[in-house]
Design a protein around this motif. Structure first.
Motif, mmCIF file in Angstrom:
data_model
loop_
_atom_site.group_PDB
_atom_site.id
_atom_site.type_symbol
_atom_site.label_atom_id
_atom_site.label_comp_id
_atom_site.label_asym_id
_atom_site.label_seq_id
_atom_site.Cartn_x
_atom_site.Cartn_y
_atom_site.Cartn_z
ATOM 1 N N VAL A 91 0.816 -1.218 0.000
ATOM 2 C CA VAL A 91 0.000 0.000 0.000
ATOM 3 C C VAL A 91 0.846 1.263 0.000
ATOM 4 C CG1 VAL A 91 -1.700 1.340 1.326
ATOM 5 C CG2 VAL A 91 -1.936 -1.146 1.133
ATOM 6 N N SER A 92 1.996 1.222 0.665
ATOM 7 C CA SER A 92 2.759 2.461 0.835
ATOM 8 C C SER A 92 4.254 2.217 0.947
ATOM 9 C CB SER A 92 2.273 3.193 2.094
ATOM 10 O OG SER A 92 2.455 2.378 3.240
ATOM 11 N N LEU A 93 4.998 3.313 0.773
ATOM 12 C CA LEU A 93 6.418 3.355 1.107
ATOM 13 C C LEU A 93 6.542 4.083 2.439
ATOM 14 C CD1 LEU A 93 8.158 4.430 -2.246
ATOM 15 C CD2 LEU A 93 7.397 2.167 -1.529
ATOM 16 N N VAL A 94 7.621 3.809 3.168
ATOM 17 C CA VAL A 94 7.853 4.483 4.446
ATOM 18 C C VAL A 94 9.211 5.163 4.398
ATOM 19 C CG1 VAL A 94 7.823 4.274 6.953
ATOM 20 C CG2 VAL A 94 6.612 2.582 5.554
ATOM 21 N N ILE A 95 9.223 6.456 4.722
ATOM 22 C CA ILE A 95 10.476 7.196 4.760
ATOM 23 C C ILE A 95 10.605 7.915 6.099
ATOM 24 C CG2 ILE A 95 10.497 7.551 2.252
ATOM 25 C CD1 ILE A 95 9.646 10.462 2.776
ATOM 26 N N LYS A 96 11.821 8.277 6.415
ATOM 27 C CA LYS A 96 12.089 9.062 7.616
ATOM 28 C C LYS A 96 11.969 10.531 7.247
ATOM 29 C CE LYS A 96 15.623 9.263 11.271
ATOM 30 N NZ LYS A 96 16.984 8.764 11.629
ATOM 31 N N ALA A 97 11.288 11.302 8.093
ATOM 32 C CA ALA A 97 11.049 12.702 7.754
ATOM 33 C C ALA A 97 11.104 13.577 8.999
ATOM 34 C CB ALA A 97 9.695 12.854 7.061
ATOM 35 N N GLU A 98 11.233 14.865 8.760
ATOM 36 C CA GLU A 98 11.167 15.854 9.835
ATOM 37 C C GLU A 98 9.868 16.630 9.660
ATOM 38 O OE1 GLU A 98 14.615 18.462 11.504
ATOM 39 O OE2 GLU A 98 13.527 19.686 10.043
ATOM 40 N N MET A 99 9.083 16.673 10.726
ATOM 41 C CA MET A 99 7.764 17.301 10.660
ATOM 42 C C MET A 99 7.540 18.104 11.935
ATOM 43 S SD MET A 99 4.168 15.232 10.467
ATOM 44 C CE MET A 99 2.658 15.937 11.133
ATOM 45 N N ASN A 100 7.378 19.394 11.781
ATOM 46 C CA ASN A 100 7.160 20.258 12.949
ATOM 47 C C ASN A 100 8.212 20.013 14.036
ATOM 48 O OD1 ASN A 100 4.808 21.283 11.703
ATOM 49 N ND2 ASN A 100 3.592 19.593 12.526
ATOM 50 N N ARG A 101 9.469 19.934 13.612
ATOM 51 C CA ARG A 101 10.630 19.755 14.497
ATOM 52 C C ARG A 101 10.674 18.391 15.181
ATOM 53 N NH1 ARG A 101 11.326 25.667 17.522
ATOM 54 N NH2 ARG A 101 11.434 26.916 15.609
ATOM 55 N N GLU A 102 9.938 17.439 14.667
ATOM 56 C CA GLU A 102 9.935 16.080 15.207
ATOM 57 C C GLU A 102 10.304 15.100 14.101
ATOM 58 O OE1 GLU A 102 6.861 12.818 17.249
ATOM 59 O OE2 GLU A 102 6.123 14.766 16.571
ATOM 60 N N ILE A 103 11.064 14.059 14.450
ATOM 61 C CA ILE A 103 11.387 13.014 13.489
ATOM 62 C C ILE A 103 10.219 12.030 13.449
ATOM 63 C CG2 ILE A 103 13.016 11.228 12.805
ATOM 64 C CD1 ILE A 103 14.095 14.107 12.794
ATOM 65 N N VAL A 104 9.710 11.765 12.256
ATOM 66 C CA VAL A 104 8.560 10.879 12.099
ATOM 67 C C VAL A 104 8.840 9.823 11.044
ATOM 68 C CG1 VAL A 104 6.915 12.681 12.766
ATOM 69 C CG2 VAL A 104 7.449 12.333 10.333
ATOM 70 N N ASP A 118 -0.322 2.797 -7.172
ATOM 71 C CA ASP A 118 -1.005 1.583 -7.625
ATOM 72 C C ASP A 118 -1.633 0.817 -6.456
ATOM 73 O OD1 ASP A 118 1.303 0.702 -6.400
ATOM 74 O OD2 ASP A 118 1.823 -0.767 -7.950
ATOM 75 N N ALA A 119 -1.797 1.480 -5.307
ATOM 76 C CA ALA A 119 -2.374 0.819 -4.135
ATOM 77 C C ALA A 119 -3.821 0.413 -4.391
ATOM 78 C CB ALA A 119 -2.301 1.750 -2.924
ATOM 79 N N ASP A 120 -4.281 -0.597 -3.648
ATOM 80 C CA ASP A 120 -5.647 -1.090 -3.830
ATOM 81 C C ASP A 120 -6.666 -0.279 -3.041
ATOM 82 O OD1 ASP A 120 -5.056 -1.821 -1.257
ATOM 83 O OD2 ASP A 120 -5.577 -3.943 -1.490
ATOM 84 N N ARG A 121 -6.260 0.895 -2.560
ATOM 85 C CA ARG A 121 -7.182 1.791 -1.857
ATOM 86 C C ARG A 121 -6.881 3.227 -2.258
ATOM 87 N NH1 ARG A 121 -5.436 -0.945 3.452
ATOM 88 N NH2 ARG A 121 -5.336 -2.566 1.879
ATOM 89 N N SER A 137 -4.284 -3.214 7.573
ATOM 90 C CA SER A 137 -5.240 -4.316 7.436
ATOM 91 C C SER A 137 -6.128 -4.466 8.662
ATOM 92 C CB SER A 137 -4.489 -5.633 7.193
ATOM 93 O OG SER A 137 -3.743 -5.571 5.996
ATOM 94 N N ALA A 138 -6.034 -3.533 9.594
ATOM 95 C CA ALA A 138 -6.809 -3.622 10.833
ATOM 96 C C ALA A 138 -8.298 -3.425 10.567
ATOM 97 C CB ALA A 138 -6.312 -2.581 11.835
#
Length: 253
Positions: free
Chosen positions: A63-76, A84-87, A189-190
């Motif tokens: 469904v997705s890729l996961v990357i490391k990012a900086e968001m509002n001074r926080e590492i996320v 091409d995701a099924d959703r 998948s939850a």
């Protein structure tokens, strides 16, 4: 030290293969750039064990890729929906993660848009790798503590009516951080409509799975599976605190 690249300096040629994986399109790229800005993501880090062409990222799923990012001074950890995701959006996983958080489970939800989902970045190892790398004294205690914490989290989800859906093969869905704290991740998948089977699924993964069970038993000792299965059947019928305690005692936790 991890290097972060400001989002505004990333071009379609550099970042298109990540932001619009696996079929980069300029129009979609610019739409998703706007979502990054809306979410407050100001920089990303091309780091991690997974390689997409010439870029390293944290992970890749259906469904997705996961990357490391900086968001509002926080590492996320930032999930980016594949084109091409099924959703059509990330709203389901976003809502499931919020529900898990209410039960004290999962990385903290930090924000989402149609194509993006941000959560607390967990620096840890997949549980199977974590067990494999244990050495020296105290292994038995460490494994017991981690397994106990996982059972508690699964019990909390069971009682909230939230079924993770992928814990029967949890090798990629549980991280253990440097403090020995386990984190259940990946709630795409939850479901709140399926009957929750979190605890029974994770016990079977940890103590029955032919790859995982030997790693666990090597550290904490043999488990009588013939006596375990009736306990799990009883728990399936009624997920009570008393049965959780009984299962834990049987596992030596």
């Amino acid at each position: 030290m991890t290097e972060f690249t400001p989002v505004q300096s990333l071009t379609f040629e550099e970042f298109g293969q990540i932001l619009c994986y696996p079929r980069p399109e300029r129009d979609e790229f610019h739409l998703r750039q706007k979502e990054l800005k809306l979410l407050g993501v100001n920089a990303i880090s091309f780091t991690g064990p997974t390689k997409i062409k010439d870029r390293q990222i944290l992970g890749k799923g259906c469904v997705s890729l996961v990357i490391k990012a900086e968001m509002n001074r926080e590492i996320v950890a930032l999930k980016i929906r594949r084109v091409d995701a099924d959703r059509p959006h990330m709203s389901h996983e976003s809502s499931m993660l919020r529900l898990a958080n209410r039960s004290g489970v999962g990385p903290s939800h930090r924000g989402s848009t149609k194509n993006l989902l941000a959560m607390t970045y967990i620096r840890g190892l997949p549980i199977s790798r974590w067990v494999e790398t244990l050495s020296g004294r105290g292994q038995k205690t460490k494994v017991r503590q981690v397994v106990s914490a996982i059972l508690t989290q699964c019990f909390a989800m069971d009682n909230a009516g939230l079924d993770h859906g992928e814990l029967s093969n949890a090798s990629k869905h549980i991280l253990v951080d440097g403090q020995g704290i386990p984190w259940i991740i990946d709630f795409e998948s939850a479901s709140m409509t399926r009957k929750p089977n979190n605890l029974t699924s994770i016990v079977q993964f940890l103590f029955v799975n032919p790859k995982m069970a030997p790693l666990i038993e090597k550290r904490i000792g043999h488990i009588d599976r013939d006596a375990l299965f009736p306990l799990l059947r009883s728990y399936k019928k009624s997920a009570t605190q008393e049965l959780l305690a009984e299962v834990s005692r049987h596992l030596g936790i």
